[in-house]
Design a protein around this motif. Structure first.
Motif, PDB file in Angstrom:
ATOM      1  N   SER A  11      32.224 -11.521 -13.332  1.00 51.71           N
ATOM      2  CA  SER A  11      33.150 -10.393 -13.198  1.00 51.71           C
ATOM      3  C   SER A  11      34.584 -10.890 -13.222  1.00 51.71           C
ATOM      4  O   SER A  11      35.059 -11.457 -12.250  1.00 51.71           O
ATOM      5  N   VAL A  12      35.230 -10.711 -14.376  1.00 46.98           N
ATOM      6  CA  VAL A  12      36.606 -11.183 -14.501  1.00 46.98           C
ATOM      7  C   VAL A  12      37.549 -10.237 -15.238  1.00 46.98           C
ATOM      8  O   VAL A  12      38.749 -10.497 -15.328  1.00 46.98           O
ATOM      9  N   LEU A  13      36.991  -9.134 -15.744  1.00 46.93           N
ATOM     10  CA  LEU A  13      37.843  -8.210 -16.492  1.00 46.93           C
ATOM     11  C   LEU A  13      38.392  -7.056 -15.668  1.00 46.93           C
ATOM     12  O   LEU A  13      37.649  -6.332 -15.019  1.00 46.93           O
ATOM     13  N   PRO A  14      39.728  -6.870 -15.703  1.00 44.13           N
ATOM     14  CA  PRO A  14      40.354  -5.767 -14.970  1.00 44.13           C
ATOM     15  C   PRO A  14      40.055  -4.478 -15.719  1.00 44.13           C
ATOM     16  O   PRO A  14      39.721  -4.502 -16.913  1.00 44.13           O
ATOM     17  N   ILE A  15      40.173  -3.358 -15.050  1.00 40.84           N
ATOM     18  CA  ILE A  15      39.830  -2.077 -15.663  1.00 40.84           C
ATOM     19  C   ILE A  15      40.619  -1.785 -16.936  1.00 40.84           C
ATOM     20  O   ILE A  15      40.117  -1.110 -17.846  1.00 40.84           O
ATOM     21  N   GLY A  16      41.840  -2.303 -17.016  1.00 38.73           N
ATOM     22  CA  GLY A  16      42.656  -2.073 -18.197  1.00 38.73           C
ATOM     23  C   GLY A  16      42.000  -2.634 -19.448  1.00 38.73           C
ATOM     24  O   GLY A  16      42.014  -2.008 -20.514  1.00 38.73           O
ATOM     25  N   THR A  17      41.403  -3.826 -19.314  1.00 41.89           N
ATOM     26  CA  THR A  17      40.727  -4.464 -20.444  1.00 41.89           C
ATOM     27  C   THR A  17      39.483  -3.681 -20.821  1.00 41.89           C
ATOM     28  O   THR A  17      39.199  -3.465 -21.999  1.00 41.89           O
ATOM     29  N   VAL A  18      38.757  -3.245 -19.817  1.00 45.23           N
ATOM     30  CA  VAL A  18      37.540  -2.476 -20.066  1.00 45.23           C
ATOM     31  C   VAL A  18      37.867  -1.157 -20.768  1.00 45.23           C
ATOM     32  O   VAL A  18      37.101  -0.681 -21.593  1.00 45.23           O
ATOM     33  N   MET A  19      39.016  -0.606 -20.447  1.00 42.21           N
ATOM     34  CA  MET A  19      39.440   0.641 -21.089  1.00 42.21           C
ATOM     35  C   MET A  19      39.571   0.423 -22.598  1.00 42.21           C
ATOM     36  O   MET A  19      39.069   1.208 -23.397  1.00 42.21           O
ATOM     37  N   LYS A  20      40.270  -0.667 -22.963  1.00 39.19           N
ATOM     38  CA  LYS A  20      40.472  -0.974 -24.378  1.00 39.19           C
ATOM     39  C   LYS A  20      39.159  -1.298 -25.080  1.00 39.19           C
ATOM     40  O   LYS A  20      38.931  -0.904 -26.225  1.00 39.19           O
ATOM     41  N   LEU A  21      38.294  -2.045 -24.367  1.00 36.12           N
ATOM     42  CA  LEU A  21      37.016  -2.430 -24.951  1.00 36.12           C
ATOM     43  C   LEU A  21      36.047  -1.267 -25.127  1.00 36.12           C
ATOM     44  O   LEU A  21      35.225  -1.263 -26.048  1.00 36.12           O
ATOM     45  N   THR A  22      36.126  -0.280 -24.258  1.00 35.09           N
ATOM     46  CA  THR A  22      35.185   0.838 -24.329  1.00 35.09           C
ATOM     47  C   THR A  22      35.791   2.127 -24.892  1.00 35.09           C
ATOM     48  O   THR A  22      35.061   3.034 -25.291  1.00 35.09           O
ATOM     49  N   GLY A  23      37.116   2.177 -24.900  1.00 32.61           N
ATOM     50  CA  GLY A  23      37.755   3.385 -25.395  1.00 32.61           C
ATOM     51  C   GLY A  23      37.680   4.535 -24.395  1.00 32.61           C
ATOM     52  O   GLY A  23      37.961   5.679 -24.735  1.00 32.61           O
ATOM     53  N   LEU A  24      37.322   4.218 -23.160  1.00 32.44           N
ATOM     54  CA  LEU A  24      37.213   5.251 -22.128  1.00 32.44           C
ATOM     55  C   LEU A  24      38.428   5.189 -21.216  1.00 32.44           C
ATOM     56  O   LEU A  24      39.135   4.189 -21.180  1.00 32.44           O
ATOM     57  N   SER A  25      38.683   6.260 -20.486  1.00 29.60           N
ATOM     58  CA  SER A  25      39.816   6.291 -19.558  1.00 29.60           C
ATOM     59  C   SER A  25      39.396   5.660 -18.246  1.00 29.60           C
ATOM     60  O   SER A  25      38.207   5.570 -17.927  1.00 29.60           O
ATOM     61  N   ASP A  60      26.692   1.586 -23.287  1.00 34.47           N
ATOM     62  CA  ASP A  60      25.405   2.281 -23.342  1.00 34.47           C
ATOM     63  C   ASP A  60      25.518   3.663 -22.706  1.00 34.47           C
ATOM     64  O   ASP A  60      25.010   4.646 -23.229  1.00 34.47           O
ATOM     65  N   ILE A  61      26.183   3.710 -21.552  1.00 42.80           N
ATOM     66  CA  ILE A  61      26.353   4.978 -20.850  1.00 42.80           C
ATOM     67  C   ILE A  61      27.080   5.955 -21.765  1.00 42.80           C
ATOM     68  O   ILE A  61      26.722   7.128 -21.867  1.00 42.80           O
ATOM     69  N   LYS A  62      28.074   5.426 -22.456  1.00 45.43           N
ATOM     70  CA  LYS A  62      28.856   6.245 -23.381  1.00 45.43           C
ATOM     71  C   LYS A  62      27.932   6.844 -24.447  1.00 45.43           C
ATOM     72  O   LYS A  62      28.017   8.033 -24.758  1.00 45.43           O
ATOM     73  N   ASP A  63      27.031   6.013 -24.981  1.00 42.95           N
ATOM     74  CA  ASP A  63      26.083   6.486 -25.993  1.00 42.95           C
ATOM     75  C   ASP A  63      25.100   7.498 -25.427  1.00 42.95           C
ATOM     76  O   ASP A  63      24.810   8.509 -26.062  1.00 42.95           O
ATOM     77  N   TYR A  64      24.577   7.198 -24.255  1.00 42.74           N
ATOM     78  CA  TYR A  64      23.622   8.117 -23.614  1.00 42.74           C
ATOM     79  C   TYR A  64      24.255   9.490 -23.440  1.00 42.74           C
ATOM     80  O   TYR A  64      23.637  10.516 -23.682  1.00 42.74           O
ATOM     81  N   LEU A  65      25.512   9.470 -22.985  1.00 40.13           N
ATOM     82  CA  LEU A  65      26.230  10.726 -22.760  1.00 40.13           C
ATOM     83  C   LEU A  65      26.402  11.496 -24.070  1.00 40.13           C
ATOM     84  O   LEU A  65      26.170  12.702 -24.133  1.00 40.13           O
ATOM     85  N   ASN A  66      26.808  10.770 -25.105  1.00 41.98           N
ATOM     86  CA  ASN A  66      26.994  11.422 -26.405  1.00 41.98           C
ATOM     87  C   ASN A  66      25.663  11.909 -26.957  1.00 41.98           C
ATOM     88  O   ASN A  66      25.618  12.799 -27.792  1.00 41.98           O
ATOM     89  N   ALA A  67      24.576  11.282 -26.486  1.00 36.88           N
ATOM     90  CA  ALA A  67      23.237  11.669 -26.945  1.00 36.88           C
ATOM     91  C   ALA A  67      22.774  12.906 -26.203  1.00 36.88           C
ATOM     92  O   ALA A  67      21.678  13.415 -26.424  1.00 36.88           O
ATOM     93  N   GLY A  68      23.601  13.369 -25.266  1.00 36.50           N
ATOM     94  CA  GLY A  68      23.247  14.564 -24.518  1.00 36.50           C
ATOM     95  C   GLY A  68      22.604  14.379 -23.167  1.00 36.50           C
ATOM     96  O   GLY A  68      22.245  15.346 -22.505  1.00 36.50           O
TER      97      GLY A  68
END
Length: 127
Positions: A11-25, A60-68
């Motif tokens: 665990s080394v990534l701050p939320i800002g990096t994860v935002m860019k990597l996932t495209g989520l807020s 994955d969560i992002k995909d599951y959500l988009n999958a309904g």
DNA sequence: CTTCTAACA
DNA sequence: TGTTAGCA
């Protein structure tokens, strides 16, 4: 555990990096954690620290959500993976049936033994 | 400057 | 979900 897995679980990534990597807020990422779909570590200053595995799970969560799928359903999927993983280790002692061997191999291919990924739909490796 | 929690004109 | 306030 192999070092490659160790690095993915660091665990080394701050939320800002994860935002860019996932495209989520940040709001969404924190919300999923509140729903118990994530459990990032915390720094001394109480800042969230994510691992590459966390990023994969978020994707994955992002995909599951988009999958309904609904949050509760996604949570159940991970809960079952958890039990399934524990069951595998417990069975690692004695002999396993031919069917279980196939099931195990399938899990390996699906990248599940490591706590995540897979959806009965898309990934369908011939086992 | 970045992140955190709590709350909502 | 977005956004904002007030801290750390």
């Amino acid at each position: 555990m192999k070092e490659k897995e160790l690095r993915r679980s660091l665990s080394v990534l701050p939320i800002g990096t994860v935002m860019k990597l996932t495209g989520l807020s940040a709001r969404q990422i924190r919300y999923y954690e509140q729903k118990n779909l994530l459990a990032p570590k915390r720094s001394k200053g109480n800042r969230r620290l994510y691992s590459l595995n966390d990023v994969d799970r978020i994707l994955d969560i992002k995909d599951y959500l988009n999958a309904g799928l609904k949050i509760a359903e996604i949570k159940h999927i991970y809960d079952k993976k958890r039990k399934q993983a524990a069951k595998q280790n417990h069975r690692m002692s004695g002999q396993i049936s031919d069917n279980e061997a196939r099931q195990l191999l399938k899990n390996e291919l699906l990248n599940i033994g490591h706590l995540q990924s897979d959806f009965p739909d898309h990934h369908n490796y011939p086992v």
